[in-house]
Scaffold this motif. Structure first.
Motif, PDB file in Angstrom:
ATOM      1  N   PRO A 119       0.824  -1.220   0.000  1.00 25.25           N
ATOM      2  CA  PRO A 119       0.000   0.000   0.000  1.00 25.25           C
ATOM      3  C   PRO A 119       0.856   1.267   0.000  1.00 25.25           C
ATOM      4  CG  PRO A 119      -0.734  -1.540   1.696  1.00 25.25           C
ATOM      5  CD  PRO A 119       0.571  -2.055   1.186  1.00 25.25           C
ATOM      6  N   ASP A 120       0.349   2.298  -0.666  1.00 26.21           N
ATOM      7  CA  ASP A 120       1.031   3.594  -0.692  1.00 26.21           C
ATOM      8  C   ASP A 120       0.624   4.473   0.480  1.00 26.21           C
ATOM      9  OD1 ASP A 120       2.477   3.044  -3.013  1.00 26.21           O
ATOM     10  OD2 ASP A 120       0.865   3.761  -4.316  1.00 26.21           O
ATOM     11  N   THR A 211      -5.136  -0.719  -3.495  1.00 19.92           N
ATOM     12  CA  THR A 211      -3.731  -0.810  -3.916  1.00 19.92           C
ATOM     13  C   THR A 211      -3.672  -0.981  -5.403  1.00 19.92           C
ATOM     14  OG1 THR A 211      -3.186  -1.888  -1.813  1.00 19.92           O
ATOM     15  CG2 THR A 211      -1.554  -2.037  -3.563  1.00 19.92           C
TER      16      THR A 211
END
Length: 218
Positions: A119-120, A211
């Motif tokens: 995940p960012d 994501t």
């Protein structure tokens, strides 16, 4: 900061703890579907895993947050991921080839898949949690996680990890994590469960983030 959790002492690890903690990681991860896929030969696995987790411990001590217990029978390696982390792909490839030799391609594939689906959203990443096999099922791993979870809740940050077997998946579900979309490793590899413990919100906890897979080439 050193924290006492009932009879369990949780404290930051130092380089003096590295030797015992490398052994804990290598033994704790020696069995399981991911280990069987990475290195089918158990004798080779023991040798390669020691090198792999030596690299993991020293990298964690330098770039992340490593916690252990007073008796060095458990270890957690965390990385704050407040923004996407750059990866020196050439350097990492050389490191994995040195560590794993003929088994390096699967280690490369594993790390590439993990990176692609990471995940960012800002969070802390639990790269490894391990308890000495002779001390498992005593709540030590849960206590080690609870110590970090308190800090994350104070910071208002979520946590992310990958679980490589159903037993660990059940543990993380009990500790407030939610399962997201899985990663299925190719070449008859095992299923990896992506787990998310959301940040506290007025309505509960933040949901598993969307994501968008991003690729890097090793």
């Amino acid at each position: 900061m050193t924290v006492s959790n009932h009879d369990l002492l949780v404290r930051p690890a130092t380089t003096a703890d590295a030797g015992p903690l490398i052994g804990v990681l290598a033994e704790a991860f020696h069995e399981g579907p991911l280990a069987d896929w990475l290195i089918p030969d158990p004798a080779d696995r023991r040798t390669v895993y020691y090198r792999y987790f030596k690299d993991a411990v020293y990298h964690g001590l330098e770039h992340g947050q490593v916690y252990t217990t007073g008796d060095q029978t458990a270890v957690a390696i965390w990385y704050p991921r407040l923004e996407p982390a750059p990866v020196d792909t050439r350097s990492r490839l050389a490191t994995l080839e040195h560590i794993a030799g003929p088994y390096a391609p699967k280690f490369v594939l594993l790390e590439e898949m993990f990176d692609a689906f990471h995940p960012d959203e800002p969070h802390h990443y639990l790269a490894y949690l391990a308890v000495d096999p002779t001390r498992q099922n005593q709540g030590i791993g849960a206590a080690l996680l609870a110590d970090q979870h308190r800090r994350l809740d104070q910071l208002g940050l979520p946590a992310y990890l990958e679980a490589s077997n159903m037993r660990n998946r059940r543990l993380y579900l009990r500790l407030g994590y939610h399962a997201g979309p899985t990663i299925v490793l190719p070449t008859q590899g095992p299923v990896i469960w992506r787990m998310w413990r959301g940040a506290p919100t007025s309505g509960g906890r933040s949901p598993f983030p969307r994501t968008r897979p991003h690729r890097r080439s090793l």
